[in-house]
Design a protein around this motif. Structure first.
Motif, PDB file in Angstrom:
ATOM      1  N   HIS A 343       0.839  -1.175   0.000  1.00 20.54           N
ATOM      2  CA  HIS A 343       0.000   0.000   0.000  1.00 20.54           C
ATOM      3  C   HIS A 343       0.885   1.239   0.000  1.00 20.54           C
ATOM      4  CE1 HIS A 343      -2.861   2.901   1.852  1.00 20.54           C
ATOM      5  NE2 HIS A 343      -3.668   2.284   1.022  1.00 20.54           N
ATOM      6  N   TRP A 344       0.379   2.359  -0.470  1.00 18.15           N
ATOM      7  CA  TRP A 344       1.255   3.534  -0.560  1.00 18.15           C
ATOM      8  C   TRP A 344       1.669   4.044   0.810  1.00 18.15           C
ATOM      9  CZ3 TRP A 344       0.198   8.262   1.556  1.00 18.15           C
ATOM     10  CH2 TRP A 344      -1.136   8.497   1.937  1.00 18.15           C
ATOM     11  N   ASP A 417      -1.945   2.147   9.049  1.00 21.04           N
ATOM     12  CA  ASP A 417      -3.072   3.033   9.252  1.00 21.04           C
ATOM     13  C   ASP A 417      -2.535   4.424   9.568  1.00 21.04           C
ATOM     14  OD1 ASP A 417      -5.345   4.284   9.914  1.00 21.04           O
ATOM     15  OD2 ASP A 417      -5.956   2.894  11.502  1.00 21.04           O
ATOM     16  N   ILE A 418      -2.926   5.414   8.780  1.00 20.99           N
ATOM     17  CA  ILE A 418      -2.429   6.770   8.995  1.00 20.99           C
ATOM     18  C   ILE A 418      -2.727   7.230  10.415  1.00 20.99           C
ATOM     19  CG2 ILE A 418      -2.613   9.183   8.263  1.00 20.99           C
ATOM     20  CD1 ILE A 418      -3.241   8.250   5.513  1.00 20.99           C
ATOM     21  N   LYS A 419      -3.945   6.893  10.877  1.00 21.65           N
ATOM     22  CA  LYS A 419      -4.369   7.348  12.205  1.00 21.65           C
ATOM     23  C   LYS A 419      -3.471   6.751  13.293  1.00 21.65           C
ATOM     24  CE  LYS A 419      -8.575   7.469  14.756  1.00 21.65           C
ATOM     25  NZ  LYS A 419      -9.412   6.313  14.962  1.00 21.65           N
TER      26      LYS A 419
ATOM     27  N   TYR B   6      -9.425   4.052   7.193  1.00 26.70           N
ATOM     28  CA  TYR B   6      -9.326   5.449   6.794  1.00 26.70           C
ATOM     29  C   TYR B   6      -9.732   5.689   5.352  1.00 26.70           C
ATOM     30  CZ  TYR B   6      -4.998   3.895   4.754  1.00 26.70           C
ATOM     31  OH  TYR B   6      -4.060   3.219   4.025  1.00 26.70           O
ATOM     32  N   GLN B   7      -9.725   4.620   4.562  1.00 27.62           N
ATOM     33  CA  GLN B   7     -10.023   4.830   3.153  1.00 27.62           C
ATOM     34  C   GLN B   7     -11.468   5.257   2.929  1.00 27.62           C
ATOM     35  OE1 GLN B   7      -9.000   1.154   1.404  1.00 27.62           O
ATOM     36  NE2 GLN B   7      -6.825   1.424   1.830  1.00 27.62           N
ATOM     37  N   LYS B  13      -9.378   6.756  -2.435  1.00 30.19           N
ATOM     38  CA  LYS B  13      -8.005   6.274  -2.441  1.00 30.19           C
ATOM     39  C   LYS B  13      -7.223   6.900  -3.603  1.00 30.19           C
ATOM     40  CE  LYS B  13      -5.620   1.859  -2.418  1.00 30.19           C
ATOM     41  NZ  LYS B  13      -5.806   0.419  -2.569  1.00 30.19           N
ATOM     42  N   LYS B  16      -6.418  10.545  -3.039  1.00 26.92           N
ATOM     43  CA  LYS B  16      -5.295  10.718  -2.106  1.00 26.92           C
ATOM     44  C   LYS B  16      -3.976  10.464  -2.788  1.00 26.92           C
ATOM     45  CE  LYS B  16      -6.974  10.189   2.501  1.00 26.92           C
ATOM     46  NZ  LYS B  16      -7.238   9.329   3.630  1.00 26.92           N
TER      47      LYS B  16
END
Lengths: 652, 161
Positions: A343-344, A417-419, B6-7, B13, B16
């Motif tokens: 994932h990015w 997870d960004i959070k 979060y997506q 996606k 972003k």
């Protein structure tokens, strides 16, 4: 007689190198076990004969055989034994001999520790290293024979450049060469993998420890060079952005990118062709570094050797190596397929960005170092690139690099997870920023934005690294040696950044005229000049300055900088004197006598400069720990895994 | 990877990803502009005494000058570190001042390079004076400037003859 034996040993080593680079590679192609089996003994034999050649030259130095031209140029009867031994690599011919010996040491080590490798791969790796060896031995025999005789032999020799008579410099070139030449192993692995068309996670696992060892040596070598320049040159600087320094810094930057990219390739099986390209680039830049230092193309304070014919040889060799491997890369890298996905927002991306930043830094150095050379070669004028260019580039590049270093180890492979990451790091970010900005106020009593940001960056890297370590310890997982090595190296970066920030912001420098009895105050220290006296060294006479240093009226040390005249050298030499401390160095060096006992002299106050080299030691030690990790020692396991498809390893 | 919540909120996606790419490109563009500016500002050109004599050297910009320190030209001031000397390429001479400690290899008759600016009287104010570690070594541009100066001298002599 002994020098001739050394010369013969070199010629025999050339013959062995030719066999070593031709036979095993054909064997690997034809799957001929007998031809493949020749690779390893050839590597050992080459090491033996290079060792003999090297020993012969060292012997000539030790017994003062001035009938050897190189010995007579770089040593004399008064030279202490250790500087006769280190005098071997004090100049062009001998340092090439050391370079080539180092290459055969690495080749021998690969032969010794590659028992678990597939035979064909091992044969190709050793063959590629043999080819590099051919180039360098030919270079020596054709343009720079260290064993050349001179007739009639002089009674006494010239002295080794007195600047080089320093323990720091005596061990600096061998360390640097171990690093430079060490990248040839990663290079050979990359080329061998391209030749064999087999490039997978196990390939990364094999070349990774070699690359890390080479990187550790290079880090130590560069740090020693910086320490030597600081101690010996009398300018109080630790880095000059001199082309010769840049020559070693470029492979270091790409090498640093390479060890991070190898980590991703080993763990996740991605970035394979990129990693191969980095391995090729790292070694090409090492060769370029050799070219820059040894060809005399540079206007450089380091230009100890100057001979255009040699430059042309190295340039052709460089073009051959880079050209042929890039062609091979273009032709074969299509066969390399990427198996993993990510994932990015993941550690892969963070490490990819690290690579982008490192390569940007290498390009910045490359442009600043080579643009003047290219312009000059084309007859478009003589320019040089000033230090402020490099300083501002690295301040710029440092921001994303240090910011990323906080994220990299915290983030998870594949995707995160960004959070979660934000919650884990936002407090650290605020704390290190606040603390960093307040620190200059605490230390020097005034706010300083750039110093504050530099210290904040050091804190950010340090705290995020430690936080991740403690998080692991809390889960009662005993961290692997590889992980501990990473922690140490990253802490080293934090120390380094803190040291650089403090030195660049708060150092004090003063050139002044002092009469005996005069004092000067600097950053709370009082320097009192008592005068000079004559002293006699083993191969020099000197004026020794006597400078008492007081803090709050209390004597803390006496500094004794020298102005030396070495036998056989017309010019005086400055030898500075330093009061060393973890939090600050006090540094004095003598200029010249100004009559009636007065001298011009240079005084420095250098806060936390030791942290720069301390940081480098941490990085070096981190690298050493990382390669001691037990997964590199499980040779049988590695061999079993080697037989499995790459994807299985990448997922495991 | 759908378990990463979060997506679902905010941007899609793809949106972003586009934003990240745009940000990276923006960063690269800014970095390139800054790098080129820093590069241009810190380029130091080399001029020989003859070029300075002919008015080719810039007025308000640092540059490097190289040549031989003229014998007998070095003058020290009594109570400071100020020093004055002439640099020659065998055709023309530039007066130089410098304040500070000179390198060990600075001597009359030695080839050196100085970095600094020219004032409006034609005096070169050096911030830095470089001499090489090796006493037999001549900086290549000084060597060429000397050769060019000698050639100019010879040409001038044949003209007057």
């Amino acid at each position: 007689m002994i020098p001739e034996l050394g010369h013969f040993a070199l010629i025999i080593a050339l013959g062995i190198a030719i066999v070593q680079s031709v036979v095993p590679i054909i064997g690997a192609h034809r799957n001929d076990a007998a031809m493949i089996a020749l690779a390893r003994p050839a590597a050992y034999a080459q090491l033996l004969f290079m060792g003999l050649a090297y020993a012969a030259l060292t012997y000539a130095f030790i017994v003062h055989d001035f009938s050897v031209l190189y010995v007579s140029q770089h040593s004399n009867l008064l030279q202490p034994l250790v500087y006769r031994i280190s005098g071997v690599w004090g100049s062009h011919e001998g340092s090439l001999l050391l370079w080539t010996l180092t290459l055969s040491v690495w080749t021998g080590a690969v032969a010794l520790y590659s028992k678990h490798l597939p035979d064909a791969l091992m044969a190709r790796v050793l063959a590629v290293m043999g080819m590099i060896s051919i180039g360098f031995i030919l270079f020596m025999l054709l343009t720079s024979n260290p064993f050349e005789r001179i007739f009639p032999a002089p009674q006494d020799g010239n002295s080794l450049n007195p600047l080089l008579q320093d323990p720091g410099l005596a061990i600096h070139p061998p360390m640097l060469y171990m690093g430079y030449v060490g990248f040839s192993v990663a290079f050979a692995f990359a080329v061998a993998a391209l030749l064999g068309g087999r490039l997978d996670a196990t390939w990364a696992r094999w070349s990774r420890p070699w690359t890390t060892v080479a990187w550790s040596f290079l880090t130590l070598g560069i740090a020693l060079g910086s320490w030597w320049a600081y101690n010996e040159l009398g300018w109080g600087g630790w880095w000059f952005w001199d082309p010769v320094e840049n020559a070693s810094f470029m492979p270091w930057l790409v090498g640093t990118a390479l060890i991070h990219s190898l980590a991703v390739t080993e763990k996740r099986g991605v970035f394979k062709s990129w990693t191969v390209l980095l391995a090729i680039m790292a070694f090409s830049l090492s060769l370029l570094g050799t070219f820059i230092v040894r060809s005399g193309v540079l206007v450089s304070v380091h230009a100890f050797a100057t001979d255009p014919a040699r430059g042309v040889f190295i340039l052709i060799f460089l073009c051959l190596v880079v050209g042929s491997t890039l062609a091979l890369y273009a032709w074969r890298s299509e066969t390399v397929s990427t198996s993993g996905h990510f994932h990015w927002f993941s550690r892969e991306t963070a490490l990819l960005l690290n690579n982008v930043v490192m390569i940007t830094a290498a390009i910045a150095v490359f442009v600043g170092t080579l643009y003047p050379l290219v312009l000059d070669a084309l007859g478009l004028g003589k320019i040089s690139v000033g230090r402020p260019y490099f300083d501002s580039m690295f301040a710029l590049i440092g921001v994303p690099l240090l910011l990323l270093m906080g994220f990299g180890p915290t983030m998870r492979w594949k995707g995160d997870d960004i959070k979660r990451v934000r919650e884990s790091l936002q407090l650290v970010f605020i704390v290190s920023l606040a603390l960093g900005l307040v620190l200059p106020f605490v230390i020097e009593g005034a706010l300083h934005i750039t110093a504050g940001l530099g210290l904040a960056a050091a804190l950010w890297v340090g705290i995020t690294t430690l936080k991740d370590l403690f998080a692991r310890l809390r889960k009662s997982r005993i961290p692997s040696l590889a992980y501990t090595g990473m922690v140490l190296a990253h802490l080293g970066v934090a120390f380094f950044v803190a040291g650089v920030t403090m030195v660049m912001t708060y150092e004090q420098e003063k050139d002044l005229r002092m009469e005996p009895g005069a004092s000067y105050e600097m950053s709370g220290y009082e320097f009192k000049f008592l005068g000079t006296r004559k002293v006699q060294g083993p191969n020099y006479v000197a004026d020794e300055g006597r400078i008492e240093v007081y803090k709050n009226g209390e004597l803390i040390n006496e500094l004794n900088p020298h102005k030396r005249i070495y036998v056989e050298q017309a010019n005086p030499m400055t030898d500075s004197s330093i009061d060393v401390g973890l939090m600050r160095d006090l540094y004095a060096s003598l200029g010249e006598p100004l009559g009636s006992g007065a001298w011009s002299m240079r005084l420095y106050y250098k806060p936390m400069i030791r942290w720069i080299w301390l940081g480098c030691l941490f990085m070096t030690f981190g690298g050493v720990l990382a390669i001691s990790d037990k997964r590199y020692r499980r040779s049988r396991v590695a061999r079993r895994e080697a037989e499995l498809p790459a994807q299985a390893v990448a997922q495991g | 990877m759908s378990e990463l919540g979060y997506q679902k909120k905010g941007m899609s996606k793809r949106g972003k990803r586009k934003m990240v790419v745009a940000l990276v490109l923006l960063g690269v563009a800014i970095a390139t502009v800054l790098a080129l500016t820093a590069f241009e500002e810190n380029l130091l050109y080399f001029y020989s005494p003859t070029q300075i004599h002919d008015g080719e050297a810039p007025a308000n910009r640092s540059f490097r000058v190289g040549g031989m320190v003229v014998d007998g030209s070095v003058q020290r001031e009594q109570n400071s570190l100020a020093i004055r000397f002439d640099l020659s390429d065998n055709a023309n001479v530039v007066p130089v001042t410098y304040s500070g400690i000179l390198p060990d290899l600075f001597r009359e008759g030695q080839g050196i390079v100085a970095i600094g600016k020219l004032d409006n009287q034609g005096l070169f104010i050096a911030d830095e004076v470089l001499a090489k570690h090796d006493e037999n070594y001549m900086p290549p541009e000084v060597h060429e400037a000397l050769k060019a100066g000698e050639a100019a001298n010879k040409a001038a002599q044949t003209l007057t003859n």
